[in-house]
Enzyme design. Structure first.
Site, PDB file in Angstrom:
ATOM      1  N   ARG A 120       0.806  -1.231   0.000  1.00 16.53           N
ATOM      2  CA  ARG A 120       0.000   0.000   0.000  1.00 16.53           C
ATOM      3  C   ARG A 120       0.837   1.279   0.000  1.00 16.53           C
ATOM      4  NH1 ARG A 120      -2.870  -3.250   3.436  1.00 16.53           N
ATOM      5  NH2 ARG A 120      -4.729  -4.107   2.461  1.00 16.53           N
ATOM      6  N   LYS A 142       2.341  11.518 -10.888  1.00 19.15           N
ATOM      7  CA  LYS A 142       1.608  10.527 -11.697  1.00 19.15           C
ATOM      8  C   LYS A 142       2.535   9.354 -12.000  1.00 19.15           C
ATOM      9  CE  LYS A 142      -1.576  13.277 -14.479  1.00 19.15           C
ATOM     10  NZ  LYS A 142      -1.855  13.580 -15.895  1.00 19.15           N
ATOM     11  N   GLU A 184       9.097  20.054 -24.495  1.00 23.91           N
ATOM     12  CA  GLU A 184       8.320  20.302 -23.271  1.00 23.91           C
ATOM     13  C   GLU A 184       8.843  21.557 -22.552  1.00 23.91           C
ATOM     14  OE1 GLU A 184       5.606  18.539 -22.459  1.00 23.91           O
ATOM     15  OE2 GLU A 184       5.850  16.563 -23.383  1.00 23.91           O
ATOM     16  N   GLU A 236      -5.607  16.487 -10.637  1.00 23.52           N
ATOM     17  CA  GLU A 236      -6.280  16.766 -11.896  1.00 23.52           C
ATOM     18  C   GLU A 236      -7.793  16.868 -11.705  1.00 23.52           C
ATOM     19  OE1 GLU A 236      -5.255  13.943 -15.045  1.00 23.52           O
ATOM     20  OE2 GLU A 236      -4.072  15.553 -15.905  1.00 23.52           O
ATOM     21  N   ASN A 245      -1.283  20.278 -21.091  1.00 26.40           N
ATOM     22  CA  ASN A 245      -1.557  19.517 -22.311  1.00 26.40           C
ATOM     23  C   ASN A 245      -1.497  20.369 -23.579  1.00 26.40           C
ATOM     24  OD1 ASN A 245      -1.916  17.070 -21.018  1.00 26.40           O
ATOM     25  ND2 ASN A 245      -4.048  17.518 -20.554  1.00 26.40           N
ATOM     26  N   HIS A 248      -0.780  18.882 -26.952  1.00 24.36           N
ATOM     27  CA  HIS A 248      -0.860  17.430 -26.783  1.00 24.36           C
ATOM     28  C   HIS A 248      -2.038  16.773 -27.492  1.00 24.36           C
ATOM     29  CE1 HIS A 248       2.439  17.997 -24.060  1.00 24.36           C
ATOM     30  NE2 HIS A 248       2.488  16.727 -23.737  1.00 24.36           N
ATOM     31  N   HIS A 252      -0.968  13.726 -29.684  1.00 22.79           N
ATOM     32  CA  HIS A 252      -1.525  12.390 -29.482  1.00 22.79           C
ATOM     33  C   HIS A 252      -2.019  11.820 -30.820  1.00 22.79           C
ATOM     34  CE1 HIS A 252      -4.922   9.785 -27.696  1.00 22.79           C
ATOM     35  NE2 HIS A 252      -3.823   9.082 -27.778  1.00 22.79           N
ATOM     36  N   HIS A 265       7.815  11.481 -28.377  1.00 18.20           N
ATOM     37  CA  HIS A 265       6.726  12.284 -27.824  1.00 18.20           C
ATOM     38  C   HIS A 265       6.968  13.797 -27.993  1.00 18.20           C
ATOM     39  CE1 HIS A 265       3.503  13.551 -25.232  1.00 18.20           C
ATOM     40  NE2 HIS A 265       4.359  14.174 -24.448  1.00 18.20           N
TER      41      HIS A 265
HETATM   42  N1  NAD Z   1       4.255  10.696 -15.018  1.00 19.25           N
HETATM   43  C1  NAD Z   1       4.128  11.771 -15.758  1.00 19.25           C
HETATM   44  O1  NAD Z   1       3.623  12.799 -15.330  1.00 19.25           O
HETATM   45  C2  NAD Z   1       4.645  11.737 -17.167  1.00 19.25           C
HETATM   46  C3  NAD Z   1       4.768  12.927 -17.895  1.00 19.25           C
HETATM   47  C4  NAD Z   1       5.314  12.869 -19.168  1.00 19.25           C
HETATM   48  C5  NAD Z   1       5.712  11.646 -19.701  1.00 19.25           C
HETATM   49  N2  NAD Z   1       5.577  10.503 -18.965  1.00 19.25           N
HETATM   50  C6  NAD Z   1       6.003   9.201 -19.488  1.00 19.25           C
HETATM   51  O2  NAD Z   1       7.415   9.247 -19.670  1.00 19.25           O
HETATM   52  C7  NAD Z   1       7.766   8.294 -20.666  1.00 19.25           C
HETATM   53  C8  NAD Z   1       8.770   8.918 -21.584  1.00 19.25           C
HETATM   54  O3  NAD Z   1       9.896   9.303 -20.832  1.00 19.25           O
HETATM   55  P1  NAD Z   1      11.323   9.463 -21.517  1.00 19.25           P
HETATM   56  O4  NAD Z   1      11.212  10.326 -22.699  1.00 19.25           O
HETATM   57  O5  NAD Z   1      12.262   9.835 -20.432  1.00 19.25           O
HETATM   58  O6  NAD Z   1      11.594   8.000 -22.097  1.00 19.25           O
HETATM   59  P2  NAD Z   1      12.498   6.773 -21.625  1.00 19.25           P
HETATM   60  O7  NAD Z   1      12.427   6.555 -20.180  1.00 19.25           O
HETATM   61  O8  NAD Z   1      12.134   5.656 -22.517  1.00 19.25           O
HETATM   62  O9  NAD Z   1      13.975   7.266 -21.992  1.00 19.25           O
HETATM   63  C9  NAD Z   1      14.322   7.494 -23.332  1.00 19.25           C
HETATM   64  C10 NAD Z   1      15.563   6.682 -23.726  1.00 19.25           C
HETATM   65  O10 NAD Z   1      16.721   7.265 -23.139  1.00 19.25           O
HETATM   66  C11 NAD Z   1      17.452   6.279 -22.412  1.00 19.25           C
HETATM   67  N3  NAD Z   1      18.127   6.999 -21.331  1.00 19.25           N
HETATM   68  C12 NAD Z   1      17.586   7.520 -20.216  1.00 19.25           C
HETATM   69  N4  NAD Z   1      18.487   8.244 -19.547  1.00 19.25           N
HETATM   70  C13 NAD Z   1      19.635   8.165 -20.233  1.00 19.25           C
HETATM   71  C14 NAD Z   1      20.934   8.721 -20.054  1.00 19.25           C
HETATM   72  N5  NAD Z   1      21.182   9.579 -19.045  1.00 19.25           N
HETATM   73  N6  NAD Z   1      21.890   8.406 -20.959  1.00 19.25           N
HETATM   74  C15 NAD Z   1      21.601   7.605 -22.022  1.00 19.25           C
HETATM   75  N7  NAD Z   1      20.406   7.066 -22.266  1.00 19.25           N
HETATM   76  C16 NAD Z   1      19.425   7.356 -21.375  1.00 19.25           C
HETATM   77  C17 NAD Z   1      16.428   5.291 -22.004  1.00 19.25           C
HETATM   78  O11 NAD Z   1      17.013   4.041 -21.725  1.00 19.25           O
HETATM   79  C18 NAD Z   1      15.534   5.239 -23.239  1.00 19.25           C
HETATM   80  O12 NAD Z   1      16.151   4.428 -24.210  1.00 19.25           O
HETATM   81  C19 NAD Z   1       6.480   7.882 -21.356  1.00 19.25           C
HETATM   82  O13 NAD Z   1       6.145   6.590 -20.954  1.00 19.25           O
HETATM   83  C20 NAD Z   1       5.454   8.875 -20.842  1.00 19.25           C
HETATM   84  O14 NAD Z   1       4.160   8.326 -20.740  1.00 19.25           O
HETATM   85  C21 NAD Z   1       5.051  10.534 -17.722  1.00 19.25           C
HETATM   86 ZN    ZN Z   2       4.152  15.648 -22.959  1.00 19.82          ZN
END
Ligand code: NAD
Ligand code: ZN
Length: 359
Positions: A120, A142, A184, A236, A245, A248, A252, A265
């Protein structure tokens, strides 16, 4: 060291932003986690070295264990979630055990969701290593995984106890991922902060070189701006969080129609912001110059500013109508009313969307 405080009453926490230092790590852990004796680290296959460095620093003070997840969006799955729960159980994790996510948004969302669900709720520490994770996904609480029927369909709100951002970890981030994160960053300027937008315009060369001093300022400002929104609408509920957003709804649709992964993204968000801004022009909310400034800045960051020619407008609109931001099939967009301020509008017609998308 720079600190951003996220004020959420009993769930308040701080974000520490450093560059190439590890000196304060143990002090940081102690103040975030109190009496915790055990730490469970999670990384992906590209962030293992960064994770191991922090784990080794922690070994004197904590009993440590870790899990390494395959890199990529497909790891935000029930299978990997279940794997982490098994590993936590194997480790004998209890409610005092801290979960430390070292990676991009995928690892933050996945490990955070395991931390939210196990027993939990376990104390959770975010160590974001992509620009996107530093300025966006690690702030706001989130967490979650994907379901075959939808992205981020299964999740929770689980605020971290603290966030540790080492700008130095961006050195190894692939260029395309880095540039994608900048979309972003630009977004925050458009939705909340015109001075910050100007600051970005004036520092593009340094930003492209990943200058640590500039990046530290940028990451701190973005975390503050996101925290301002999250503090007012943590779960939210009031609608304010929706301003994040911007761009977005289009993004999307681009991601869906082209197949996830074709564009990153942030790339989809870059083009999405340009179309949203064009819609705002069409509704006489802003002059064309505001869109032009975004196009110039995004182009300098080598981000796409228009949809690919093969994508069919009716297909894009169909996705937008199914978007969770749409209300009863009615299109909803976050549109700028000036640089630094946006508003949610749901009186945009399909015709208007089709017109801005037309080549
Ligand atoms: N929780 C939230 O509020 C929120 C907001 C926006 C996005 N997201 C989520 O985040 C995800 C995307 O995140 P992302 O863009 O970080 O993608 P990711 O975590 O897949 O990272 C992108 C790539 O970079 C690599 N990587 C990470 N750090 C590195 C480093 N320092 N050196 C070399 N390689 C590295 C990873 O292994 C991966 O291959 C999506 O799933 C999205 O839904 C969540
Ligand atoms: Zn975004």
């Amino acid at each position: 060291m720079q600190t951003v405080s996220v004020n959420l009453g009993p769930r308040s926490y701080s974000i520490q932003i450093i560059a190439h230092e590890t000196l304060g790590w143990l002090t940081f852990l102690k103040s975030a986690l109190g009496h915790t004796r055990k730490l469970f680290f999670v990384s992906d296959t590209h962030t293992t070295t960064l994770m191991q460095k922090l784990r080794d620093l922690s070994l004197g003070a904590y009993e440590c264990n870790h899990a390494i997840i395959p890199a990529g969006e497909s790891s935000k799955s029930m299978a990997q979630f279940s794997f982490l729960l098994d590993e936590l159980a194997e480790f004998g994790a209890d409610r005092q055990t801290g979960v430390v996510a070292v990676g991009g948004g995928v690892i933050g969302d996945l490990a955070g969701f395991a931390a939210a669900a196990y027993n939990r709720g376990l104390p959770f520490i975010q160590v974001p290593t992509t620009l996107l994770a530093m300025v966006d996904s690690s702030v706001g609480g989130k967490v979650g995984i994907n379901h075959p029927k939808g992205k981020n369909l299964i999740g929770a709100f689980h605020q971290p106890k603290a966030v540790w951002i080492d700008i130095g970890s961006l050195v190894t981030l692939p260029e395309r991922e880095y540039l994608s994160g900048l979309a972003e960053v630009v977004k925050y300027g458009v939705i909340q902060d015109p001075q910050f937008f100007e600051f970005l315009e004036q520092n593009t060369a340094k930003i492209l070189k990943r200058d640590a001093a500039i990046l530290r300022q940028i990451v701190a400002r973005c975390c503050r701006l996101k925290a301002d929104v999250v503090e007012k609408d943590e779960r939210e509920e009031t609608g304010l969080r929706m301003i994040l957003n911007y761009g977005h709804t289009f993004a999307h649709a681009f991601e869906t129609v082209s197949g996830y992964g074709h564009w990153l993204h942030g790339e989809a968000v870059a083009a999405g912001m340009v179309y949203a801004s064009r819609l705002a022009e069409k509704k006489d909310l802003i002059p064309a110059s505001i869109t032009e400034r975004q196009i110039k800045l995004l182009s300098e960051f080598r981000l796409p500013v228009k949809a690919e020619s093969g994508w069919k407008i009716p297909d894009l609109i169909e996705v937008m109508k199914r978007d969770k931001k749409a209300q009863a099939g009615r299109l909803r967009f976050i549109l700028p009313v000036k640089l630094g301020e946006v508003r949610a509008l749901d009186d945009v017609t399909e015709q208007q969307v089709a017109e801005v998308l037309a080549p």
